[in-house]
Design an enzyme around this catalytic site. Structure first.
Site, short mmCIF file in Angstrom:
data_model
loop_
_atom_site.label_atom_id
_atom_site.label_comp_id
_atom_site.label_asym_id
_atom_site.label_seq_id
_atom_site.Cartn_x
_atom_site.Cartn_y
_atom_site.Cartn_z
N ASP A 1 -3.27 -5.83 -8.85
CA ASP A 1 -2.77 -5.61 -7.73
C ASP A 1 -1.40 -6.15 -7.24
OD1 ASP A 1 -3.26 -4.33 -5.05
OD2 ASP A 1 -4.21 -6.17 -4.20
N ARG B 1 4.12 9.76 1.41
CA ARG B 1 3.95 8.43 1.67
C ARG B 1 3.21 7.76 0.44
NH1 ARG B 1 0.23 8.04 5.92
NH2 ARG B 1 0.66 5.64 6.11
N LYS B 2 2.76 8.37 -0.62
CA LYS B 2 1.89 7.89 -1.61
C LYS B 2 2.78 7.58 -2.66
CE LYS B 2 -2.27 10.30 -0.20
NZ LYS B 2 -3.43 11.46 -0.54
#
Length: 257
Positions: free
Chosen positions: A175, A220-221
């Site tokens: 992450d 936005r991704k």
């Protein structure tokens, strides 16, 4: 969205050191600030925020690093060097990214934003006093190829199954690294989804490479793919895909708009 009165005070009182506010604000807000009669100075000529202390970079080599960690670090660090070609300085395609103890500092202008957002919050992967006990890592990014490599050494406090790294610690690093790449390419982002396939147990204390690359950007991704391998890339430990969504700077200040 940041309150306009707050931004006007920043503009008039000195702004943010080393950072053009165009990097932080939406076009609509910029137009409002530039045309407002309360603003006496153009945004691009804002004076500097008076902070002089240099934040500590936690991704520098230290005594806890194994010879293998040093070797791989030196390999990628050499790719960041500049060369002189035809009398002109030519920078390598790789860049070492500094790592701080607050996640906000990864964002564009984040070092200076963190001065405004006073909090005791800390990025927990950089919040252990004992060097080498948990997360030892450094990230190198290649903007041209839209990918990065993290050299990661797992410390003794990250144990899950005896003698092996906890799956949650591996997920944390995936992450962190995929988010770093997404933020580097797209600006401030937050994790929307993270899908992980654990292929093989990772021995505690081992040094691995976390390879991340851009899959695609859709408005936005930002979609990132990732794999965790041994340093010679002969062993695959983990594969993952991640989705990050771009956020406005207002979210960093707790705004819901």
């Amino acid at each position: 969205m940041l309150g306009l009165s707050v931004m006007r005070r920043l503009l008039i009182s000195g702004g943010m050191k080393g950072l053009r506010l165009q990097q932080l604000l939406s076009e609509e807000t910029l137009r409002h600030l530039q045309t407002s009669p309360h603003n006496t100075r153009h945004i691009s000529t804002v004076s500097l925020w008076p902070f002089s202390s240099q934040p500590r970079d936690f991704s520098q080599p230290n005594s806890s690093w194994s010879p293998e960690m040093h070797k791989v670090y030196d390999h990628y660090n050499a790719l960041c060097d500049t060369d002189i070609e035809n009398g002109e300085e030519k920078r390598g395609s790789w860049r070492k990214l500094p790592s701080y103890n607050r996640s906000i500092k990864y964002a564009t202008g984040g070092i200076h934003l963190s001065k405004l957002i006073q909090a005791k919050a800390r990025l927990f992967t950089r919040n252990i006093k004992e060097q080498g006990a948990t997360f030892e890592y450094v990230v190198f990014v290649n903007k041209e190829e839209k990918r990065c490599v993290c050299v990661f050494q797992a410390g003794c406090l990250l144990e899950g199954a005896p003698g092996h790294v906890h799956g949650g610690a591996i997920a944390t690093m995936i992450d962190t690294v995929t988010g770093t790449l997404a933020g580097f390419l797209s600006g401030p982002v937050m994790t929307a989804s993270l899908n992980i396939d654990y292929r093989s147990p990772m021995p505690l204390g081992s040094v691995v490479l976390i390879h991340s690359s851009l899959d695609r950007i859709e408005r936005r991704k930002t979609h990132i793919t990732c794999k965790v391998t041994s340093t010679d890339e002969s062993k695959l430990y983990t594969e993952a895909t991640a989705l990050f969504v771009s956020i406005s700077v207002g979210h960093l200040f707790g705004s819901r708009n």
